[in-house]
Scaffold this motif. Structure first.
Motif, PDB file in Angstrom:
ATOM      1  N   LEU A   9      21.765   7.363  11.497  1.00 16.23           N
ATOM      2  CA  LEU A   9      20.639   6.359  11.543  1.00 16.23           C
ATOM      3  C   LEU A   9      19.384   6.584  11.112  1.00 16.23           C
ATOM      4  CD1 LEU A   9      21.791   4.892  15.291  1.00 16.23           C
ATOM      5  CD2 LEU A   9      22.077   3.644  12.812  1.00 16.23           C
ATOM      6  N   LEU A  10      19.003   8.012  11.446  1.00 17.42           N
ATOM      7  CA  LEU A  10      17.814   8.631  10.949  1.00 17.42           C
ATOM      8  C   LEU A  10      17.762   8.719   9.569  1.00 17.42           C
ATOM      9  CD1 LEU A  10      15.168   9.910  11.853  1.00 17.42           C
ATOM     10  CD2 LEU A  10      16.427  12.181  11.625  1.00 17.42           C
ATOM     11  N   PHE A  11      18.897   8.900   8.844  1.00 16.21           N
ATOM     12  CA  PHE A  11      18.761   8.952   7.323  1.00 16.21           C
ATOM     13  C   PHE A  11      18.916   7.497   6.729  1.00 16.21           C
ATOM     14  CE2 PHE A  11      20.750  13.415   7.421  1.00 16.21           C
ATOM     15  CZ  PHE A  11      19.959  14.010   6.733  1.00 16.21           C
ATOM     16  N   VAL A  12      19.625   6.476   7.434  1.00 18.46           N
ATOM     17  CA  VAL A  12      19.389   5.346   7.143  1.00 18.46           C
ATOM     18  C   VAL A  12      17.892   4.610   7.012  1.00 18.46           C
ATOM     19  CG1 VAL A  12      20.347   2.804   7.532  1.00 18.46           C
ATOM     20  CG2 VAL A  12      21.747   4.741   7.487  1.00 18.46           C
ATOM     21  N   PHE A  13      17.307   4.974   8.161  1.00 15.77           N
ATOM     22  CA  PHE A  13      16.104   4.285   8.323  1.00 15.77           C
ATOM     23  C   PHE A  13      14.965   4.985   7.597  1.00 15.77           C
ATOM     24  CE2 PHE A  13      17.341   3.271  12.766  1.00 15.77           C
ATOM     25  CZ  PHE A  13      17.143   1.757  12.460  1.00 15.77           C
ATOM     26  N   ALA A  14      15.277   6.453   7.371  1.00  7.97           N
ATOM     27  CA  ALA A  14      14.053   7.137   6.475  1.00  7.97           C
ATOM     28  C   ALA A  14      14.581   6.559   5.032  1.00  7.97           C
ATOM     29  CB  ALA A  14      14.591   8.505   6.441  1.00  7.97           C
ATOM     30  N   GLY A  15      15.591   6.555   4.749  1.00  5.91           N
ATOM     31  CA  GLY A  15      16.084   5.830   3.185  1.00  5.91           C
ATOM     32  C   GLY A  15      15.613   4.456   2.991  1.00  5.91           C
ATOM     33  N   ALA A  16      15.519   3.756   4.227  1.00  2.00           N
ATOM     34  CA  ALA A  16      14.960   2.280   3.956  1.00  2.00           C
ATOM     35  C   ALA A  16      13.538   2.453   3.851  1.00  2.00           C
ATOM     36  CB  ALA A  16      15.405   1.600   4.922  1.00  2.00           C
ATOM     37  N   SER A  17      12.704   3.115   4.503  1.00  3.97           N
ATOM     38  CA  SER A  17      11.309   3.331   4.500  1.00  3.97           C
ATOM     39  C   SER A  17      11.039   3.757   3.153  1.00  3.97           C
ATOM     40  CB  SER A  17      10.759   3.892   5.692  1.00  3.97           C
ATOM     41  OG  SER A  17      11.180   5.435   5.556  1.00  3.97           O
ATOM     42  N   THR A  18      11.681   4.664   2.758  1.00  8.68           N
ATOM     43  CA  THR A  18      11.321   5.099   1.326  1.00  8.68           C
ATOM     44  C   THR A  18      11.498   4.218   0.115  1.00  8.68           C
ATOM     45  OG1 THR A  18      12.093   7.270   2.005  1.00  8.68           O
ATOM     46  CG2 THR A  18      11.878   6.936  -0.458  1.00  8.68           C
ATOM     47  N   VAL A  19      12.554   3.364   0.227  1.00  3.63           N
ATOM     48  CA  VAL A  19      12.716   2.164  -0.563  1.00  3.63           C
ATOM     49  C   VAL A  19      11.434   1.063  -0.519  1.00  3.63           C
ATOM     50  CG1 VAL A  19      14.132   0.167  -1.038  1.00  3.63           C
ATOM     51  CG2 VAL A  19      15.120   2.546  -0.770  1.00  3.63           C
ATOM     52  N   LYS A  20      11.031   1.110   0.663  1.00  7.71           N
ATOM     53  CA  LYS A  20       9.949   0.141   0.802  1.00  7.71           C
ATOM     54  C   LYS A  20       8.511   0.664   0.194  1.00  7.71           C
ATOM     55  CE  LYS A  20      11.500  -2.365   4.928  1.00  7.71           C
ATOM     56  NZ  LYS A  20      11.392  -2.483   6.463  1.00  7.71           N
ATOM     57  N   ALA A  21       8.400   2.097   0.767  1.00  9.52           N
ATOM     58  CA  ALA A  21       7.404   2.654   0.204  1.00  9.52           C
ATOM     59  C   ALA A  21       7.321   2.464  -1.460  1.00  9.52           C
ATOM     60  CB  ALA A  21       7.409   3.997   0.678  1.00  9.52           C
ATOM     61  N   GLN A  22       8.493   2.747  -1.852  1.00  7.03           N
ATOM     62  CA  GLN A  22       8.660   2.811  -3.474  1.00  7.03           C
ATOM     63  C   GLN A  22       8.500   1.373  -4.087  1.00  7.03           C
ATOM     64  OE1 GLN A  22       8.991   5.680  -5.599  1.00  7.03           O
ATOM     65  NE2 GLN A  22       8.618   4.258  -7.210  1.00  7.03           N
ATOM     66  N   GLY A  23       8.871   0.233  -3.192  1.00  6.76           N
ATOM     67  CA  GLY A  23       8.398  -0.998  -3.710  1.00  6.76           C
ATOM     68  C   GLY A  23       7.175  -1.278  -3.533  1.00  6.76           C
ATOM     69  N   ILE A  24       6.374  -0.784  -2.381  1.00  8.03           N
ATOM     70  CA  ILE A  24       4.771  -0.943  -2.653  1.00  8.03           C
ATOM     71  C   ILE A  24       4.047  -0.331  -3.771  1.00  8.03           C
ATOM     72  CG2 ILE A  24       2.933  -0.462  -1.013  1.00  8.03           C
ATOM     73  CD1 ILE A  24       4.645  -0.739   1.399  1.00  8.03           C
ATOM     74  N   ILE A  25       4.536   0.944  -4.090  1.00  2.12           N
ATOM     75  CA  ILE A  25       3.984   1.618  -4.883  1.00  2.12           C
ATOM     76  C   ILE A  25       4.231   1.028  -6.219  1.00  2.12           C
ATOM     77  CG2 ILE A  25       4.014   3.846  -6.594  1.00  2.12           C
ATOM     78  CD1 ILE A  25       4.572   5.410  -3.684  1.00  2.12           C
ATOM     79  N   ASP A  26       5.355   0.281  -6.574  1.00  7.14           N
ATOM     80  CA  ASP A  26       5.842  -0.358  -7.737  1.00  7.14           C
ATOM     81  C   ASP A  26       4.892  -1.457  -8.014  1.00  7.14           C
ATOM     82  OD1 ASP A  26       7.644   1.459  -8.843  1.00  7.14           O
ATOM     83  OD2 ASP A  26       9.191   0.483  -7.789  1.00  7.14           O
ATOM     84  N   LYS A  27       4.601  -2.386  -6.921  1.00  5.20           N
ATOM     85  CA  LYS A  27       3.918  -3.649  -6.977  1.00  5.20           C
ATOM     86  C   LYS A  27       2.381  -3.168  -7.186  1.00  5.20           C
ATOM     87  CE  LYS A  27       6.767  -6.424  -3.629  1.00  5.20           C
ATOM     88  NZ  LYS A  27       6.525  -7.016  -2.370  1.00  5.20           N
ATOM     89  N   ALA A  28       2.030  -2.138  -6.475  1.00  7.71           N
ATOM     90  CA  ALA A  28       0.322  -1.704  -6.790  1.00  7.71           C
ATOM     91  C   ALA A  28       0.307  -1.326  -8.427  1.00  7.71           C
ATOM     92  CB  ALA A  28       0.027  -0.567  -5.914  1.00  7.71           C
ATOM     93  N   ASN A  29       1.381  -0.569  -8.996  1.00  7.44           N
ATOM     94  CA  ASN A  29       1.311  -0.079 -10.272  1.00  7.44           C
ATOM     95  C   ASN A  29       1.374  -1.390 -11.271  1.00  7.44           C
ATOM     96  OD1 ASN A  29       1.349   1.713 -12.252  1.00  7.44           O
ATOM     97  ND2 ASN A  29       3.444   2.247 -12.254  1.00  7.44           N
ATOM     98  N   ASN A  30       2.011  -2.327 -11.017  1.00  4.66           N
ATOM     99  CA  ASN A  30       2.134  -3.552 -11.692  1.00  4.66           C
ATOM    100  C   ASN A  30       0.717  -4.240 -11.497  1.00  4.66           C
ATOM    101  OD1 ASN A  30       4.687  -3.299 -12.365  1.00  4.66           O
ATOM    102  ND2 ASN A  30       5.599  -4.573 -10.851  1.00  4.66           N
ATOM    103  N   LEU A  31       0.218  -4.318 -10.332  1.00  3.34           N
ATOM    104  CA  LEU A  31      -0.985  -4.908 -10.303  1.00  3.34           C
ATOM    105  C   LEU A  31      -2.196  -4.307 -11.456  1.00  3.34           C
ATOM    106  CD1 LEU A  31      -1.373  -5.868  -6.627  1.00  3.34           C
ATOM    107  CD2 LEU A  31      -1.465  -7.555  -8.450  1.00  3.34           C
ATOM    108  N   LEU A  32      -2.041  -2.777 -11.153  1.00  2.00           N
ATOM    109  CA  LEU A  32      -3.101  -2.025 -12.015  1.00  2.00           C
ATOM    110  C   LEU A  32      -2.745  -2.385 -13.567  1.00  2.00           C
ATOM    111  CD1 LEU A  32      -3.262   1.375 -10.325  1.00  2.00           C
ATOM    112  CD2 LEU A  32      -4.915  -0.235 -10.159  1.00  2.00           C
ATOM    113  N   ASN A  33      -1.567  -2.616 -13.737  1.00  2.00           N
ATOM    114  CA  ASN A  33      -1.241  -2.781 -15.448  1.00  2.00           C
ATOM    115  C   ASN A  33      -1.669  -4.285 -15.708  1.00  2.00           C
ATOM    116  OD1 ASN A  33      -0.044  -0.329 -15.677  1.00  2.00           O
ATOM    117  ND2 ASN A  33       1.932  -1.106 -15.161  1.00  2.00           N
ATOM    118  N   LYS A  34      -1.782  -5.272 -15.007  1.00  4.08           N
ATOM    119  CA  LYS A  34      -2.343  -6.542 -15.113  1.00  4.08           C
ATOM    120  C   LYS A  34      -3.541  -6.220 -15.357  1.00  4.08           C
ATOM    121  CE  LYS A  34       1.493  -8.989 -13.026  1.00  4.08           C
ATOM    122  NZ  LYS A  34       1.963  -9.945 -11.880  1.00  4.08           N
ATOM    123  N   ALA A  35      -4.476  -5.619 -14.432  1.00  5.49           N
ATOM    124  CA  ALA A  35      -6.024  -5.324 -14.373  1.00  5.49           C
ATOM    125  C   ALA A  35      -6.252  -4.839 -15.689  1.00  5.49           C
ATOM    126  CB  ALA A  35      -6.447  -4.721 -13.262  1.00  5.49           C
TER     127      ALA A  35
END
Length: 158
Positions: A9-35
């Motif tokens: 369960l710890l690995f599943v939650f850690a993996g899910a939060s890493t995926v969420k964090a990567q998604g947030i980073i990707d969104k921020a990167n897309n916004l910077l590229n648009k700017a």
């Protein structure tokens, strides 16, 4: 067995939060590229972003003595810089400069750190102007107050 389930369960939650964090980073990167794309488009269109952002930039405080280089003195032949002079004495000195033979016009700038008088004179050198000025301005400065003199520039410290 419980330890194994907790570990999974710890690995599943850690993996899910890493995926969420990567998604947030990707969104921020897309916004910077648009700017960046919008900024480069505006720059190609004539520097519109620089013009708009220039309104909000903080202006630098400029020392009056630092603004006295010859390139800023179109039509003036001599620059007199005076450190430590009062406004009253600066006005008197300016009047004495205007009274010198050959002086067409003057422009004075007062600052607590260093004031300047810009002098346009039709004939005579800077040395001639200083000689004439010393005769009429003994109450304001003497030879010991002159820090420097060269063609087009007189430096006085009170």
């Amino acid at each position: 067995m419980k330890n194994l389930i907790v570990l999974i369960l710890l690995f599943v939650f850690a993996g899910a939060s890493t995926v969420k964090a990567q998604g947030i980073i990707d969104k921020a990167n897309n916004l910077l590229n648009k700017a960046d794309n919008a900024s480069s488009t505006a720059n190609r269109a004539g520097g519109t972003s620089d013009k708009v952002l220039g309104i909000f930039k903080k202006k630098k405080k400029v020392d009056a003595a630092a603004t006295a280089p010859a390139n800023a003195l179109t039509g003036y032949k001599t620059v007199i810089t005076i450190k430590g002079i009062t406004m009253e004495n600066l006005r008197k000195l300016n009047a004495n400069v205007k009274a010198c033979a050959g002086v067409d016009s003057t422009k004075m700038k007062f600052s607590g750190t260093g004031s300047i008088i810009l002098v346009a004179h039709a004939h005579g050198s800077t040395e001639d102007l200083l000689t004439a000025l010393e005769k009429t301005s003994k109450a304001i400065f003497t030879d010991k107050n002159i820090e420097g003199m060269e063609d087009g520039k007189i430096d006085i410290a009170r």
